[in-house]
Design an enzyme around this catalytic site. Sequence first.
Site, PDB file in Angstrom:
ATOM      1  N   THR A  18      29.946  45.714  33.086  1.00  0.00           N
ATOM      2  CA  THR A  18      29.288  45.546  34.390  1.00  0.00           C
ATOM      3  C   THR A  18      29.907  46.437  35.455  1.00  0.00           C
ATOM      4  OG1 THR A  18      28.741  43.257  33.848  1.00  0.00           O
ATOM      5  CG2 THR A  18      28.659  43.883  36.165  1.00  0.00           C
ATOM      6  N   VAL A  19      31.220  46.389  35.591  1.00  0.00           N
ATOM      7  CA  VAL A  19      31.904  47.177  36.619  1.00  0.00           C
ATOM      8  C   VAL A  19      31.954  48.647  36.227  1.00  0.00           C
ATOM      9  CG1 VAL A  19      34.051  47.493  37.910  1.00  0.00           C
ATOM     10  CG2 VAL A  19      33.262  45.181  37.347  1.00  0.00           C
ATOM     11  N   GLU A 133      43.673  49.017  44.675  1.00  0.00           N
ATOM     12  CA  GLU A 133      43.178  48.250  45.821  1.00  0.00           C
ATOM     13  C   GLU A 133      42.260  47.113  45.396  1.00  0.00           C
ATOM     14  OE1 GLU A 133      43.206  46.965  49.409  1.00  0.00           O
ATOM     15  OE2 GLU A 133      44.025  48.994  49.229  1.00  0.00           O
ATOM     16  N   ILE A 140      37.680  44.535  49.987  1.00  0.00           N
ATOM     17  CA  ILE A 140      38.308  44.291  51.293  1.00  0.00           C
ATOM     18  C   ILE A 140      39.616  45.071  51.362  1.00  0.00           C
ATOM     19  CG2 ILE A 140      39.248  42.549  52.856  1.00  0.00           C
ATOM     20  CD1 ILE A 140      37.572  40.487  51.221  1.00  0.00           C
ATOM     21  N   GLU A 194      32.855  32.001  36.421  1.00  0.00           N
ATOM     22  CA  GLU A 194      32.684  32.357  35.019  1.00  0.00           C
ATOM     23  C   GLU A 194      32.276  31.134  34.199  1.00  0.00           C
ATOM     24  OE1 GLU A 194      32.952  35.380  33.944  1.00  0.00           O
ATOM     25  OE2 GLU A 194      33.943  36.372  35.636  1.00  0.00           O
ATOM     26  N   LYS A 209      47.304  37.846  41.802  1.00  0.00           N
ATOM     27  CA  LYS A 209      47.159  38.572  43.067  1.00  0.00           C
ATOM     28  C   LYS A 209      48.403  38.391  43.936  1.00  0.00           C
ATOM     29  CE  LYS A 209      42.118  38.313  43.064  1.00  0.00           C
ATOM     30  NZ  LYS A 209      40.920  37.657  43.631  1.00  0.00           N
TER      31      LYS A 209
END
Length: 214
Positions: A18-19, A133, A140, A194, A209
Amino acid sequence: MAQEDVAPIRVGLLGAGTVGSQTARLLVEQKDELAARIGRPIELTGVACLDPSETDPFPWIDKSVVTTDTMSVATNADIVVELIGGTGVARKFVLAAIESGASVVTANKALLAKYGPEIYAAAEAKGVDIYFEASVGGAIPFLKPLRESLVGDKVTSMLGIVNGTTNYILDEMTTKGLDFDDVLKDAQAKGYAEADPTGDIEGYDAANKTAIMA
């Protein structure tokens, strides 16, 4: 102008899901605008995936650059975009790309949370860049301001909801008084969560993160 100044920047893409497929689309469809910004043409020279037929729905991906030889793509580009996911083979290919002299772009938060120091050190030793990023906050801008704009500041704490799924669930529970289980099912139905939401609702995504931000 010297030949090296006008040679295309070769981009290798690891993963065509997908990405990955949409990353390829942007590179192909916006190549003129990107070239104007960069000062050199940019060329998608390799797309690695387990099954080349995965790219059939994406006409912007030239079949001639699609291959199952991921290592070849990882080691024959100026910039390697890693979108495989996970921490196993992704680590191997990222380190191989760096060793070959390529800079790497990745959104793989699990990889960086577990092997970040090793990967950063490898990139520094080879004099190449590692950009990530999108591993925190998606589109963002957060890591770049943290690393550059606030470089002279002493950051003592960071507060926030850094996971989109839990952000949606918490908002629905707070504003509508709904139960967690009901909101989770709704989030899955809408594609916000998901099918297996463990990584989000158990806090693993947020933990990864947090490790990157730290």
